[in-house]
Design an enzyme around this catalytic site. Sequence first.
Site, PDB file in Angstrom:
ATOM      1  N   GLY A  12      10.712  -4.316   7.219  1.00 32.76           N
ATOM      2  CA  GLY A  12      10.364  -5.386   6.100  1.00 32.76           C
ATOM      3  C   GLY A  12      11.468  -6.404   5.925  1.00 32.76           C
ATOM      4  N   ASN A  14      11.355  -9.643   6.669  1.00 34.20           N
ATOM      5  CA  ASN A  14      10.669 -10.942   6.295  1.00 34.20           C
ATOM      6  C   ASN A  14       9.997 -10.435   4.760  1.00 34.20           C
ATOM      7  OD1 ASN A  14      10.104 -13.240   7.881  1.00 34.20           O
ATOM      8  ND2 ASN A  14       9.636 -11.398   9.474  1.00 34.20           N
ATOM      9  N   ARG A  65     -11.630   1.765  11.044  1.00 30.83           N
ATOM     10  CA  ARG A  65     -10.793   0.651  10.213  1.00 30.83           C
ATOM     11  C   ARG A  65     -11.231   0.463   8.843  1.00 30.83           C
ATOM     12  NH1 ARG A  65      -7.136  -1.639  13.695  1.00 30.83           N
ATOM     13  NH2 ARG A  65      -7.489  -1.352  15.860  1.00 30.83           N
ATOM     14  N   HIS A 109       4.130 -14.652  12.964  1.00 34.23           N
ATOM     15  CA  HIS A 109       3.782 -14.144  14.228  1.00 34.23           C
ATOM     16  C   HIS A 109       5.101 -14.673  15.058  1.00 34.23           C
ATOM     17  CE1 HIS A 109       1.857 -12.473  17.647  1.00 34.23           C
ATOM     18  NE2 HIS A 109       2.017 -13.516  18.175  1.00 34.23           N
ATOM     19  N   THR A 141      -7.515 -15.539  10.043  1.00 29.49           N
ATOM     20  CA  THR A 141      -8.920 -15.814  10.090  1.00 29.49           C
ATOM     21  C   THR A 141      -9.181 -14.606  10.929  1.00 29.49           C
ATOM     22  OG1 THR A 141      -8.896 -17.016  12.232  1.00 29.49           O
ATOM     23  CG2 THR A 141      -8.946 -18.337  10.271  1.00 29.49           C
ATOM     24  N   LEU A 144      -7.784 -12.624  15.851  1.00 30.92           N
ATOM     25  CA  LEU A 144      -6.296 -12.061  15.751  1.00 30.92           C
ATOM     26  C   LEU A 144      -5.240 -13.416  16.080  1.00 30.92           C
ATOM     27  CD1 LEU A 144      -4.465  -9.623  15.703  1.00 30.92           C
ATOM     28  CD2 LEU A 144      -4.617  -9.514  18.371  1.00 30.92           C
ATOM     29  N   ASP A 145      -4.434 -13.532  15.331  1.00 32.09           N
ATOM     30  CA  ASP A 145      -3.155 -14.705  15.462  1.00 32.09           C
ATOM     31  C   ASP A 145      -3.750 -16.041  15.848  1.00 32.09           C
ATOM     32  OD1 ASP A 145      -1.247 -12.286  15.387  1.00 32.09           O
ATOM     33  OD2 ASP A 145      -1.521 -12.193  17.242  1.00 32.09           O
ATOM     34  N   THR A 172      15.852 -14.409  12.655  1.00 33.24           N
ATOM     35  CA  THR A 172      16.570 -15.366  11.811  1.00 33.24           C
ATOM     36  C   THR A 172      15.827 -16.759  11.069  1.00 33.24           C
ATOM     37  OG1 THR A 172      17.811 -16.625  13.360  1.00 33.24           O
ATOM     38  CG2 THR A 172      18.770 -14.653  12.646  1.00 33.24           C
TER      39      THR A 172
HETATM   40  C1  GAR Z   1       8.623  -9.904  12.671  1.00 29.27           C
HETATM   41  O1  GAR Z   1       9.232 -10.289  13.914  1.00 29.27           O
HETATM   42  C2  GAR Z   1       7.292 -10.362  12.608  1.00 29.27           C
HETATM   43  O2  GAR Z   1       6.958 -11.763  13.119  1.00 29.27           O
HETATM   44  C3  GAR Z   1       6.537  -9.519  13.720  1.00 29.27           C
HETATM   45  O3  GAR Z   1       7.080  -8.180  13.527  1.00 29.27           O
HETATM   46  C4  GAR Z   1       8.490  -8.275  12.697  1.00 29.27           C
HETATM   47  C5  GAR Z   1       8.694  -7.550  11.471  1.00 29.27           C
HETATM   48  O4  GAR Z   1       9.708  -7.666  11.235  1.00 29.27           O
HETATM   49  N1  GAR Z   1       5.039  -9.749  13.480  1.00 29.27           N
HETATM   50  C6  GAR Z   1       4.255  -9.271  14.347  1.00 29.27           C
HETATM   51  O5  GAR Z   1       4.561  -8.881  15.633  1.00 29.27           O
HETATM   52  C7  GAR Z   1       2.515  -9.092  13.999  1.00 29.27           C
HETATM   53  N2  GAR Z   1       2.007  -9.096  15.195  1.00 29.27           N
HETATM   54  P1  GAR Z   1      10.406  -7.136   9.565  1.00 29.27           P
HETATM   55  O6  GAR Z   1       9.603  -5.972   9.254  1.00 29.27           O
HETATM   56  O7  GAR Z   1      11.808  -6.978   9.587  1.00 29.27           O
HETATM   57  O8  GAR Z   1       9.800  -8.588   9.113  1.00 29.27           O
END
Ligand code: GAR
Length: 195
Positions: A12, A14, A65, A109, A141, A144-145, A172
């Site tokens: 987490g 981000n 799902r 992403h 949307t 995916l991605d 970063t």
């Molecule tokens: C991040 O690098 C994010 O971009 C990626 O997972 C990581 C989560 O890090 N997301 C994906 O790959 C989505 N498909 P975090 O939990 O430290 O934010």
Amino acid sequence: MMRVAILISGGGSNMVRLVETMQAEGYATPVLVASNDAAAAGLDKAARMGVPTAAIDHRPFGRDRAAFEAELLKPILAARPDVVCLAGFMRVLTPEFVTRFAGRMLNIHPSLLPKYPGLHTHQRALEAGDAEAGCTVHEVTPVLDDGPILGQARVAILPDDTPETLAARVLTREHLLYPEVLRRFTRGERIRIEL
Ligand code: GAR
């Protein structure tokens, strides 16, 4: 004030940056951090920052799902978010779930989309011999991605990079890009930015 729910699956980092900037600057209110994994380290971090949390384990639902999402939806709807941010949320969401939040769900992403949707983005960029990598924030949307790109940040790929060193350098930049896009999004700005 816009209300923001954040979905995570892991550390987490981000999510922490989104919550920190919202709390410091007051551009939006973090109303929920939800995870598909009760052991996600980000849940504790969110709780320590005073944000309500919810954990809905996807595993008991197997391949269903829709049943998982019905449970996930409960705390989200109760939190009444205006915006839902996916931040390292590693479950694919059904079109029905995504459509419910059309135009107000964002994702980050770790690639320069449209390159490398899906997993193992850094390894794929290295194997392709790319000169640069980066991250993308986009509207979610049902594909995916996919979805309108709201921001990207680029980093150079260095000769000695491994998927891990590259992922750390891109992360970063994710920490700067996602708050900047969310800030603008909450102001109604939908222009594409480059950091
Ligand atoms: C991040 O690098 C994010 O971009 C990626 O997972 C990581 C989560 O890090 N997301 C994906 O790959 C989505 N498909 P975090 O939990 O430290 O934010």
